[in-house]
Design an enzyme around this catalytic site. Sequence first.
Site, PDB file in Angstrom:
ATOM      1  N   HIS A 155      27.995  49.316  26.402  1.00 59.22           N
ATOM      2  CA  HIS A 155      29.356  48.673  25.214  1.00 59.22           C
ATOM      3  C   HIS A 155      30.578  48.815  26.138  1.00 59.22           C
ATOM      4  CE1 HIS A 155      31.129  52.731  25.596  1.00 59.22           C
ATOM      5  NE2 HIS A 155      30.329  53.037  25.453  1.00 59.22           N
ATOM      6  N   ASP A 156      31.551  47.528  25.867  1.00 60.52           N
ATOM      7  CA  ASP A 156      32.822  47.295  25.603  1.00 60.52           C
ATOM      8  C   ASP A 156      32.964  46.655  27.265  1.00 60.52           C
ATOM      9  OD1 ASP A 156      35.052  48.634  23.235  1.00 60.52           O
ATOM     10  OD2 ASP A 156      32.847  49.351  23.909  1.00 60.52           O
TER      11      ASP A 156
ATOM     12  N   GLY B 118      30.033  51.427  30.491  1.00 59.19           N
ATOM     13  CA  GLY B 118      30.665  51.336  29.636  1.00 59.19           C
ATOM     14  C   GLY B 118      31.951  50.688  29.855  1.00 59.19           C
TER      15      GLY B 118
END
Length: 211
Positions: free
Chosen positions: A110-111, A128
Amino acid sequence: MNAIHPTAVVGTSVTFGSGNVVGPYAVIGGNAVIGDNNWFGAGVVVGAPPEVRSFDHPVDWVSGSDPSSPGVAIGDDNRFREAVQIHSGWKNPTRVGSNAFIMNQVYIAHDCALGDTVTIASSATLGGHVAVGDGATIGLGAAVHQFRVIGALAMVGMSSVITKDVPAFAMAFGNPCRVEGVNEVGMQRNGFTADEISWVRDWVAGSAGAA
């Protein structure tokens, strides 16, 4: 306009451009926005919820019914080989630029934010919030710690463990990963002159150390 295999699962909130190929048993869901001419191999998963313990995992993440989810943004002309996983963003969209070559079983958490013309070899993992600059290459089985930055045109060797940022143009490898020189081949292929490469070599030498 897009060739989607009958066994693939594509959520109702996914937005495609044209010319995309989605292979067998791929799952693309969440709030994913995908450009043109991308190729998704068998078993690719895009848009699953972020692996965050406190995140409220929805019953049906494929539908993308949560409008607050940052989702995934993918550009054009990328190649995602078998079993690649790209998770939805948590605070910001997970982004992949254009013309990337992402080999089998790569994990993009994520991100993360990948620039253009990035190459990631098989089984590499990105924690992340990792940022990868344009033209960078990450070798087979490398592991990148969360919040780290891999600079533009950097070359990270296979099985490296990256716990600190890697400067642009650097060649780095090992566990812990260390800067060992400059990515001269990559710079030459991108039109850098001998004088420019020499200047960068001196600059990177001043940044050498654990990465």
